[in-house]
Design a protein around this motif. Structure first.
Motif, PDB file in Angstrom:
ATOM      1  N   ALA A 195      -1.537   2.043 150.983  1.00  0.00           N
ATOM      2  CA  ALA A 195      -1.485   0.661 150.493  1.00  0.00           C
ATOM      3  C   ALA A 195      -0.107   0.040 150.696  1.00  0.00           C
ATOM      4  O   ALA A 195       0.915   0.722 150.626  1.00  0.00           O
ATOM      5  CB  ALA A 195      -1.847   0.629 149.011  1.00  0.00           C
ATOM      6  N   GLY A 196      -0.114  -1.250 150.916  1.00  0.00           N
ATOM      7  CA  GLY A 196       1.132  -2.018 150.963  1.00  0.00           C
ATOM      8  C   GLY A 196       1.470  -2.480 149.560  1.00  0.00           C
ATOM      9  O   GLY A 196       0.803  -3.372 149.030  1.00  0.00           O
ATOM     10  N   LEU A 197       2.464  -1.878 148.959  1.00  0.00           N
ATOM     11  CA  LEU A 197       2.813  -2.206 147.577  1.00  0.00           C
ATOM     12  C   LEU A 197       4.106  -3.016 147.503  1.00  0.00           C
ATOM     13  O   LEU A 197       4.978  -2.743 146.682  1.00  0.00           O
ATOM     14  CB  LEU A 197       2.933  -0.927 146.743  1.00  0.00           C
ATOM     15  N   ASP A 198       4.203  -4.017 148.359  1.00  0.00           N
ATOM     16  CA  ASP A 198       5.399  -4.856 148.373  1.00  0.00           C
ATOM     17  C   ASP A 198       5.502  -5.730 147.132  1.00  0.00           C
ATOM     18  O   ASP A 198       6.589  -6.087 146.700  1.00  0.00           O
ATOM     19  CB  ASP A 198       5.414  -5.748 149.627  1.00  0.00           C
ATOM     20  N   ASP A 199       4.361  -6.099 146.576  1.00  0.00           N
ATOM     21  CA  ASP A 199       4.336  -6.968 145.405  1.00  0.00           C
ATOM     22  C   ASP A 199       3.044  -6.742 144.628  1.00  0.00           C
ATOM     23  O   ASP A 199       2.210  -5.918 145.013  1.00  0.00           O
ATOM     24  CB  ASP A 199       4.486  -8.434 145.814  1.00  0.00           C
ATOM     25  N   LEU A 200       2.874  -7.478 143.550  1.00  0.00           N
ATOM     26  CA  LEU A 200       1.703  -7.340 142.697  1.00  0.00           C
ATOM     27  C   LEU A 200       0.416  -7.674 143.450  1.00  0.00           C
ATOM     28  O   LEU A 200      -0.622  -7.042 143.235  1.00  0.00           O
ATOM     29  CB  LEU A 200       1.856  -8.228 141.460  1.00  0.00           C
ATOM     30  N   ALA A 201       0.476  -8.630 144.376  1.00  0.00           N
ATOM     31  CA  ALA A 201      -0.707  -8.975 145.172  1.00  0.00           C
ATOM     32  C   ALA A 201      -1.142  -7.794 146.039  1.00  0.00           C
ATOM     33  O   ALA A 201      -2.347  -7.546 146.201  1.00  0.00           O
ATOM     34  CB  ALA A 201      -0.417 -10.196 146.051  1.00  0.00           C
ATOM     35  N   GLY A 202      -0.194  -7.057 146.585  1.00  0.00           N
ATOM     36  CA  GLY A 202      -0.512  -5.869 147.374  1.00  0.00           C
ATOM     37  C   GLY A 202      -1.185  -4.802 146.528  1.00  0.00           C
ATOM     38  O   GLY A 202      -2.132  -4.152 146.971  1.00  0.00           O
ATOM     39  N   LEU A 203      -0.707  -4.636 145.300  1.00  0.00           N
ATOM     40  CA  LEU A 203      -1.324  -3.673 144.394  1.00  0.00           C
ATOM     41  C   LEU A 203      -2.733  -4.122 144.034  1.00  0.00           C
ATOM     42  O   LEU A 203      -3.667  -3.327 144.026  1.00  0.00           O
ATOM     43  CB  LEU A 203      -0.475  -3.491 143.135  1.00  0.00           C
ATOM     44  N   ARG A 204      -2.896  -5.395 143.771  1.00  0.00           N
ATOM     45  CA  ARG A 204      -4.231  -5.907 143.424  1.00  0.00           C
ATOM     46  C   ARG A 204      -5.210  -5.712 144.573  1.00  0.00           C
ATOM     47  O   ARG A 204      -6.394  -5.471 144.340  1.00  0.00           O
ATOM     48  CB  ARG A 204      -4.134  -7.370 143.020  1.00  0.00           C
ATOM     49  N   PHE A 228      -7.408  -2.622 144.674  1.00  0.00           N
ATOM     50  CA  PHE A 228      -8.554  -2.522 143.781  1.00  0.00           C
ATOM     51  C   PHE A 228      -9.767  -3.334 144.215  1.00  0.00           C
ATOM     52  O   PHE A 228     -10.702  -3.512 143.438  1.00  0.00           O
ATOM     53  CB  PHE A 228      -8.153  -2.943 142.365  1.00  0.00           C
ATOM     54  N   ALA A 229      -9.773  -3.826 145.434  1.00  0.00           N
ATOM     55  CA  ALA A 229     -10.913  -4.618 145.916  1.00  0.00           C
ATOM     56  C   ALA A 229     -12.191  -3.788 145.846  1.00  0.00           C
ATOM     57  O   ALA A 229     -12.172  -2.577 146.056  1.00  0.00           O
ATOM     58  CB  ALA A 229     -10.659  -5.081 147.345  1.00  0.00           C
ATOM     59  N   GLY A 230     -13.281  -4.429 145.523  1.00  0.00           N
ATOM     60  CA  GLY A 230     -14.568  -3.733 145.464  1.00  0.00           C
ATOM     61  C   GLY A 230     -14.897  -3.269 144.064  1.00  0.00           C
ATOM     62  O   GLY A 230     -14.813  -4.034 143.106  1.00  0.00           O
ATOM     63  N   GLU A 231     -15.250  -1.987 143.935  1.00  0.00           N
ATOM     64  CA  GLU A 231     -15.709  -1.438 142.654  1.00  0.00           C
ATOM     65  C   GLU A 231     -14.645  -1.464 141.560  1.00  0.00           C
ATOM     66  O   GLU A 231     -14.963  -1.432 140.377  1.00  0.00           O
ATOM     67  CB  GLU A 231     -16.188   0.001 142.839  1.00  0.00           C
ATOM     68  N   LEU A 232     -13.389  -1.490 141.930  1.00  0.00           N
ATOM     69  CA  LEU A 232     -12.314  -1.431 140.933  1.00  0.00           C
ATOM     70  C   LEU A 232     -11.705  -2.807 140.646  1.00  0.00           C
ATOM     71  O   LEU A 232     -10.574  -2.901 140.175  1.00  0.00           O
ATOM     72  CB  LEU A 232     -11.225  -0.463 141.405  1.00  0.00           C
ATOM     73  N   GLU A 233     -12.453  -3.855 140.918  1.00  0.00           N
ATOM     74  CA  GLU A 233     -11.960  -5.226 140.747  1.00  0.00           C
ATOM     75  C   GLU A 233     -11.419  -5.470 139.341  1.00  0.00           C
ATOM     76  O   GLU A 233     -10.441  -6.193 139.159  1.00  0.00           O
ATOM     77  CB  GLU A 233     -13.081  -6.219 141.063  1.00  0.00           C
ATOM     78  N   TRP A 234     -12.010  -4.840 138.340  1.00  0.00           N
ATOM     79  CA  TRP A 234     -11.550  -5.028 136.961  1.00  0.00           C
ATOM     80  C   TRP A 234     -10.104  -4.574 136.796  1.00  0.00           C
ATOM     81  O   TRP A 234      -9.361  -5.127 135.983  1.00  0.00           O
ATOM     82  CB  TRP A 234     -12.471  -4.311 135.975  1.00  0.00           C
ATOM     83  N   MET A 235      -9.679  -3.578 137.573  1.00  0.00           N
ATOM     84  CA  MET A 235      -8.298  -3.102 137.484  1.00  0.00           C
ATOM     85  C   MET A 235      -7.322  -4.164 137.988  1.00  0.00           C
ATOM     86  O   MET A 235      -6.224  -4.304 137.447  1.00  0.00           O
ATOM     87  CB  MET A 235      -8.112  -1.809 138.272  1.00  0.00           C
ATOM     88  N   ALA A 236      -7.718  -4.898 139.022  1.00  0.00           N
ATOM     89  CA  ALA A 236      -6.856  -5.934 139.588  1.00  0.00           C
ATOM     90  C   ALA A 236      -6.513  -6.985 138.545  1.00  0.00           C
ATOM     91  O   ALA A 236      -5.398  -7.516 138.529  1.00  0.00           O
ATOM     92  CB  ALA A 236      -7.527  -6.578 140.794  1.00  0.00           C
ATOM     93  N   GLU A 237      -7.452  -7.266 137.662  1.00  0.00           N
ATOM     94  CA  GLU A 237      -7.226  -8.275 136.626  1.00  0.00           C
ATOM     95  C   GLU A 237      -6.278  -7.780 135.535  1.00  0.00           C
ATOM     96  O   GLU A 237      -5.607  -8.573 134.885  1.00  0.00           O
ATOM     97  CB  GLU A 237      -8.566  -8.683 136.011  1.00  0.00           C
ATOM     98  N   GLU A 238      -6.215  -6.462 135.332  1.00  0.00           N
ATOM     99  CA  GLU A 238      -5.422  -5.901 134.240  1.00  0.00           C
ATOM    100  C   GLU A 238      -4.058  -5.369 134.657  1.00  0.00           C
ATOM    101  O   GLU A 238      -3.223  -5.067 133.810  1.00  0.00           O
ATOM    102  CB  GLU A 238      -6.217  -4.782 133.559  1.00  0.00           C
ATOM    103  N   VAL A 239      -3.814  -5.228 135.955  1.00  0.00           N
ATOM    104  CA  VAL A 239      -2.570  -4.624 136.430  1.00  0.00           C
ATOM    105  C   VAL A 239      -1.374  -5.525 136.127  1.00  0.00           C
ATOM    106  O   VAL A 239      -1.481  -6.753 136.135  1.00  0.00           O
ATOM    107  CB  VAL A 239      -2.683  -4.288 137.936  1.00  0.00           C
ATOM    108  N   THR A 240      -0.227  -4.892 135.830  1.00  0.00           N
ATOM    109  CA  THR A 240       0.987  -5.634 135.495  1.00  0.00           C
ATOM    110  C   THR A 240       2.126  -5.240 136.436  1.00  0.00           C
ATOM    111  O   THR A 240       2.017  -4.277 137.204  1.00  0.00           O
ATOM    112  CB  THR A 240       1.434  -5.330 134.048  1.00  0.00           C
ATOM    113  N   GLU A 241       3.213  -5.937 136.313  1.00  0.00           N
ATOM    114  CA  GLU A 241       4.416  -5.636 137.101  1.00  0.00           C
ATOM    115  C   GLU A 241       4.908  -4.217 136.796  1.00  0.00           C
ATOM    116  O   GLU A 241       5.382  -3.516 137.690  1.00  0.00           O
ATOM    117  CB  GLU A 241       5.504  -6.664 136.783  1.00  0.00           C
TER     118      GLU A 241
END
Length: 190
Positions: free
Chosen positions: A28-37, A40-53
């Motif tokens: 994964a490209g973890l350059d920023d929060l958008a990269g981390l989100r 979580f595309a797909g089945e883990l979409e709920w994680m994208a909403e809860e992830v923090t800096e």
């Protein structure tokens, strides 16, 4: 595929899917929060909403440590790979629990209710990769042979011959090697 039915009651755990989360994190490209989100595309979409800096920092550190596991495994340093996986399992312990809404939806989660996104995801990734190593050995870990890539993969081939993370990288590498041989042949005096 490594799927275990716990007690024959339909509570199945797909360890390979958890191992693939480790691969997805390392690549994964973890350059920023958008990269981390995006992870979580797909089945883990709920994680994208809860992830923090704060989670981003934890994921970056775990990403480096998981890459080390792949590098150790790829170079035949199994003891180092096991040591690092054990350290990750200690840092992100698995606390299995059954979850679901009714009897037709029971499934396993790897952490307790209310765990942070990083704790839940990383416990699964470390657990899955650990089970993968125990079941298939570190020879089934890989780092893409295309020098321009560097992605990691799990070798699911029948004869343990995978060298690239994708068909795209394999093709690109083979074409580059073919062109280099062709160029060398035209430069060689007859």
């Amino acid at each position: 595929m490594s799927v275990t039915d716990l007690g024959g009651y339909g509570c199945r755990v797909n360890f390979d899917a958890y191992a693939r989360t480790a691969v997805e994190l390392v690549n994964a490209g973890l350059d920023d929060l958008a990269g981390l989100r995006a992870l979580f595309a797909g089945e883990l979409e709920w994680m994208a909403e809860e992830v923090t800096e704060k989670d981003l920092t934890v994921f970056r550190r775990a990403q480096r440590r998981l890459r080390d596991v792949f590098e150790f495994g790829t170079s035949g340093r199994d003891v180092n790979a096991v040591d690092e996986l054990n350290a990750l399992l200690e840092a992100y312990p698995v606390q299995p629990r059954i979850s679901g809404h009714d009897a037709s939806d029971w499934h396993m989660h790897v952490t307790s209710r209310g765990a942070s996104v990083s704790a839940e995801f990383l416990a699964g990734a470390a657990w899955g990769l650990s089970v993968w190593l125990c079941e298939y050995g570190s020879a089934r870990f890989g780092i893409c042979a295309d020098d321009r890539c560097g992605n990691v993969y799990l070798d699911t081939s029948s004869n343990n011959c995978r060298r690239f993370c994708s068909e795209r990288c394999a093709t690109r590498s083979h074409v580059a090697a073919h062109r280099a041989r062709k160029r060398a042949a035209t430069l060689t005096p007859a």
